[in-house]
Motif scaffolding. Structure first.
Motif, PDB file in Angstrom:
ATOM      1  N   ASP A  83      -0.482   5.425   5.162  1.00 32.79           N
ATOM      2  CA  ASP A  83       0.579   5.888   4.270  1.00 32.79           C
ATOM      3  C   ASP A  83       1.521   4.798   3.798  1.00 32.79           C
ATOM      4  O   ASP A  83       2.640   5.102   3.337  1.00 32.79           O
ATOM      5  CB  ASP A  83       1.373   7.028   4.916  1.00 32.79           C
ATOM      6  N   SER A  84       1.128   3.533   3.892  1.00 31.08           N
ATOM      7  CA  SER A  84       1.834   2.529   3.114  1.00 31.08           C
ATOM      8  C   SER A  84       1.381   2.706   1.666  1.00 31.08           C
ATOM      9  O   SER A  84       0.393   3.402   1.395  1.00 31.08           O
ATOM     10  CB  SER A  84       1.525   1.124   3.640  1.00 31.08           C
ATOM     11  N   ARG A  85       2.070   2.111   0.722  1.00 30.55           N
ATOM     12  CA  ARG A  85       1.797   2.435  -0.683  1.00 30.55           C
ATOM     13  C   ARG A  85       1.762   1.211  -1.593  1.00 30.55           C
ATOM     14  O   ARG A  85       2.335   0.169  -1.272  1.00 30.55           O
ATOM     15  CB  ARG A  85       2.864   3.396  -1.233  1.00 30.55           C
ATOM     16  N   VAL A  86       1.090   1.413  -2.740  1.00 32.77           N
ATOM     17  CA  VAL A  86       1.139   0.466  -3.845  1.00 32.77           C
ATOM     18  C   VAL A  86       1.607   1.218  -5.081  1.00 32.77           C
ATOM     19  O   VAL A  86       1.099   2.309  -5.391  1.00 32.77           O
ATOM     20  CB  VAL A  86      -0.232  -0.186  -4.132  1.00 32.77           C
ATOM     21  N   TYR A  87       2.582   0.643  -5.778  1.00 32.09           N
ATOM     22  CA  TYR A  87       3.081   1.179  -7.035  1.00 32.09           C
ATOM     23  C   TYR A  87       2.819   0.164  -8.151  1.00 32.09           C
ATOM     24  O   TYR A  87       2.783  -1.054  -7.911  1.00 32.09           O
ATOM     25  CB  TYR A  87       4.591   1.409  -6.979  1.00 32.09           C
ATOM     26  N   SER A 126       6.011  -0.322   2.949  1.00 25.47           N
ATOM     27  CA  SER A 126       5.788   0.510   4.132  1.00 25.47           C
ATOM     28  C   SER A 126       6.630   1.767   3.983  1.00 25.47           C
ATOM     29  O   SER A 126       7.550   1.835   3.158  1.00 25.47           O
ATOM     30  CB  SER A 126       6.156  -0.254   5.411  1.00 25.47           C
ATOM     31  N   ASP A 127       6.336   2.784   4.790  1.00 21.66           N
ATOM     32  CA  ASP A 127       7.017   4.065   4.597  1.00 21.66           C
ATOM     33  C   ASP A 127       8.493   4.021   4.942  1.00 21.66           C
ATOM     34  O   ASP A 127       9.256   4.899   4.521  1.00 21.66           O
ATOM     35  CB  ASP A 127       6.315   5.194   5.354  1.00 21.66           C
ATOM     36  N   GLY A 128       8.914   2.998   5.663  1.00 25.28           N
ATOM     37  CA  GLY A 128      10.339   2.829   5.912  1.00 25.28           C
ATOM     38  C   GLY A 128      11.113   2.554   4.641  1.00 25.28           C
ATOM     39  O   GLY A 128      12.332   2.751   4.595  1.00 25.28           O
ATOM     40  N   VAL A 129      10.421   2.113   3.603  1.00 22.97           N
ATOM     41  CA  VAL A 129      11.033   1.910   2.287  1.00 22.97           C
ATOM     42  C   VAL A 129      10.841   3.151   1.419  1.00 22.97           C
ATOM     43  O   VAL A 129      11.813   3.817   1.034  1.00 22.97           O
ATOM     44  CB  VAL A 129      10.444   0.671   1.584  1.00 22.97           C
ATOM     45  N   HIS A 130       9.586   3.500   1.096  1.00 19.80           N
ATOM     46  CA  HIS A 130       9.388   4.526   0.068  1.00 19.80           C
ATOM     47  C   HIS A 130       9.730   5.938   0.527  1.00 19.80           C
ATOM     48  O   HIS A 130      10.043   6.793  -0.305  1.00 19.80           O
ATOM     49  CB  HIS A 130       7.960   4.480  -0.491  1.00 19.80           C
ATOM     50  N   ASP A 131       9.691   6.207   1.833  1.00 13.79           N
ATOM     51  CA  ASP A 131      10.077   7.540   2.293  1.00 13.79           C
ATOM     52  C   ASP A 131      11.572   7.798   2.135  1.00 13.79           C
ATOM     53  O   ASP A 131      12.015   8.948   2.244  1.00 13.79           O
ATOM     54  CB  ASP A 131       9.691   7.742   3.764  1.00 13.79           C
ATOM     55  N   PHE A 132      12.338   6.748   1.884  1.00 10.96           N
ATOM     56  CA  PHE A 132      13.785   6.890   1.809  1.00 10.96           C
ATOM     57  C   PHE A 132      14.342   6.468   0.453  1.00 10.96           C
ATOM     58  O   PHE A 132      15.539   6.221   0.321  1.00 10.96           O
ATOM     59  CB  PHE A 132      14.441   6.088   2.945  1.00 10.96           C
ATOM     60  N   LEU A 182       0.089   4.349  -7.091  1.00  7.99           N
ATOM     61  CA  LEU A 182      -1.346   4.148  -7.246  1.00  7.99           C
ATOM     62  C   LEU A 182      -2.152   4.675  -6.066  1.00  7.99           C
ATOM     63  O   LEU A 182      -3.306   5.067  -6.227  1.00  7.99           O
ATOM     64  CB  LEU A 182      -1.653   2.663  -7.446  1.00  7.99           C
ATOM     65  N   THR A 183      -1.586   4.654  -4.882  1.00  5.15           N
ATOM     66  CA  THR A 183      -2.297   5.089  -3.678  1.00  5.15           C
ATOM     67  C   THR A 183      -1.839   6.479  -3.269  1.00  5.15           C
ATOM     68  O   THR A 183      -0.737   6.911  -3.603  1.00  5.15           O
ATOM     69  CB  THR A 183      -2.057   4.112  -2.513  1.00  5.15           C
ATOM     70  N   SER A 184      -2.689   7.150  -2.543  1.00  8.00           N
ATOM     71  CA  SER A 184      -2.377   8.484  -2.030  1.00  8.00           C
ATOM     72  C   SER A 184      -2.313   8.430  -0.511  1.00  8.00           C
ATOM     73  O   SER A 184      -3.256   7.952   0.143  1.00  8.00           O
ATOM     74  CB  SER A 184      -3.446   9.487  -2.481  1.00  8.00           C
ATOM     75  N   ASP A 185      -1.219   8.908   0.055  1.00  6.65           N
ATOM     76  CA  ASP A 185      -1.027   8.846   1.509  1.00  6.65           C
ATOM     77  C   ASP A 185      -2.124   9.620   2.231  1.00  6.65           C
ATOM     78  O   ASP A 185      -2.453  10.754   1.854  1.00  6.65           O
ATOM     79  CB  ASP A 185       0.328   9.443   1.901  1.00  6.65           C
ATOM     80  N   HIS A 186      -2.655   9.025   3.272  1.00  4.25           N
ATOM     81  CA  HIS A 186      -3.619   9.714   4.133  1.00  4.25           C
ATOM     82  C   HIS A 186      -2.846  10.497   5.189  1.00  4.25           C
ATOM     83  O   HIS A 186      -2.612  10.024   6.297  1.00  4.25           O
ATOM     84  CB  HIS A 186      -4.549   8.701   4.809  1.00  4.25           C
ATOM     85  N   ASN A 187      -2.430  11.707   4.837  1.00  4.12           N
ATOM     86  CA  ASN A 187      -1.678  12.517   5.783  1.00  4.12           C
ATOM     87  C   ASN A 187      -2.118  13.979   5.702  1.00  4.12           C
ATOM     88  O   ASN A 187      -2.936  14.364   4.862  1.00  4.12           O
ATOM     89  CB  ASN A 187      -0.164  12.372   5.566  1.00  4.12           C
ATOM     90  N   TYR A 237       4.507  -5.135 -12.772  1.00  2.00           N
ATOM     91  CA  TYR A 237       4.873  -5.331 -11.374  1.00  2.00           C
ATOM     92  C   TYR A 237       3.923  -4.521 -10.488  1.00  2.00           C
ATOM     93  O   TYR A 237       3.590  -3.378 -10.809  1.00  2.00           O
ATOM     94  CB  TYR A 237       6.293  -4.833 -11.083  1.00  2.00           C
ATOM     95  N   PHE A 238       3.515  -5.113  -9.379  1.00  2.00           N
ATOM     96  CA  PHE A 238       2.858  -4.373  -8.300  1.00  2.00           C
ATOM     97  C   PHE A 238       3.790  -4.417  -7.092  1.00  2.00           C
ATOM     98  O   PHE A 238       4.216  -5.502  -6.671  1.00  2.00           O
ATOM     99  CB  PHE A 238       1.507  -4.974  -7.946  1.00  2.00           C
ATOM    100  N   LEU A 239       4.104  -3.241  -6.564  1.00  2.00           N
ATOM    101  CA  LEU A 239       4.998  -3.128  -5.418  1.00  2.00           C
ATOM    102  C   LEU A 239       4.259  -2.506  -4.257  1.00  2.00           C
ATOM    103  O   LEU A 239       3.727  -1.407  -4.373  1.00  2.00           O
ATOM    104  CB  LEU A 239       6.218  -2.264  -5.787  1.00  2.00           C
ATOM    105  N   LEU A 240       4.208  -3.214  -3.122  1.00  2.00           N
ATOM    106  CA  LEU A 240       3.606  -2.711  -1.891  1.00  2.00           C
ATOM    107  C   LEU A 240       4.733  -2.423  -0.905  1.00  2.00           C
ATOM    108  O   LEU A 240       5.613  -3.278  -0.710  1.00  2.00           O
ATOM    109  CB  LEU A 240       2.643  -3.719  -1.272  1.00  2.00           C
TER     110      LEU A 240
END
Length: 249
Positions: A124-128, A198-204, A138-143, A193-196
């Motif tokens: 569930d880390s992500r790429v935007y 961790s969920d500590g960033v995008h979840d909040f 761009l990515t879909s969380d595996h949850n 821009y490509f932004l990668l």
């Protein structure tokens, strides 16, 4: 193409240790590799899992003769083989270190080669992607939530996505983890821009907050700092990591 980047990882205000790991690499033949791994909290040796994945990818990247990877199929194979070698190394490590048997990490990769972006997603880390068309995840969380929605597409039922159990992972990289590897590619316009994260960033962060920061007339370094600072201000309870790449002609 001209590719520049900035990156930062922060322990945050709730955790004692930082189990995230990241890299941004450029080689002499024009390839670029960005990676964010988030070692699984609540599992022993999450920091070892994330750092092992990043370290091995770095070695693979610099050891590869990229002129031999001329088409999508060859690049996909390289990415898949790299992940499986890391998995094998983790399996071997756990045989010699019993405490590491349950270790695991998420992983997102953005590889720029052949004038395309190749992405890998595990967990569930992500790429935007951000450009003049706006922000796109761009990515879909595996949850659990996405697995549920995928398996019930014809009869969706309202769910409370704020309940934490919906975010439980269905895929991770580790000795005894269920492993699903998403690999895909896309062409892109410049500048982009490509932004990668961790969920500590995008979840909040709301997507509107990410867009607002990325569209600011400021340096990449400042944008990354603002993303992490805003997530902390929004009471992020996790480690925070981000890699931001700008690709121009």
């Amino acid at each position: 193409m001209n590719i520049i980047a900035s990156f930062k990882t922060d322990v945050g205000t709730f955790r004692k240790d930082n189990q995230d790991a990241l890299i941004f690499l450029k080689n002499k033949t024009g390839q670029v590799l960005a990676v964010v791994c988030d070692g699984l909290g609540g599992h022993s040796c999450g920091d070892i899992a994330s750092s092992m994945a990043v370290s091995m990818l770095k070695d693979f990247f610099y050891q590869t003769k990229w002129s031999r990877l001329e088409n999508d199929e060859q690049v996909y194979q390289w990415l898949n083989d790299s992940v499986m070698k890391i998995q094998a190394a983790m399996n071997q490590y756990s045989l010699n270190h019993e405490e590491a048997n349950d270790m695991g990490t998420t992983m997102v990769i953005t590889l720029i080669t052949n004038r395309k972006a190749y992405l890998v997603n595990i967990g569930d880390s992500r790429v935007y992607l951000f450009n003049n068309q706006g922000l796109k995840q761009l990515t879909s969380d595996h949850n659990i939530l996405n697995l549920y929605l995928k398996n019930n597409q014809k009869q969706l039922v309202d769910v409370d996505v704020n309940q934490t159990y919906w975010k439980a992972l269905t895929s991770a990289l580790g000795p005894i983890k269920n492993l699903t590897i998403d690999i895909f590619d896309l062409s892109f316009e410049t500048p982009s821009y490509f932004l990668l994260t961790s969920d500590g960033v995008h979840d909040f962060l709301e997507e509107s907050e990410i867009s607002h920061i990325l569209e600011k007339n400021s340096t990449l370094k400042s944008k990354v700092k603002m993303l992490i600072k805003q997530a902390i201000n929004n009471v992020s309870t996790d480690n925070l990591s981000a890699v931001l790449m700008l690709i121009k002609d």
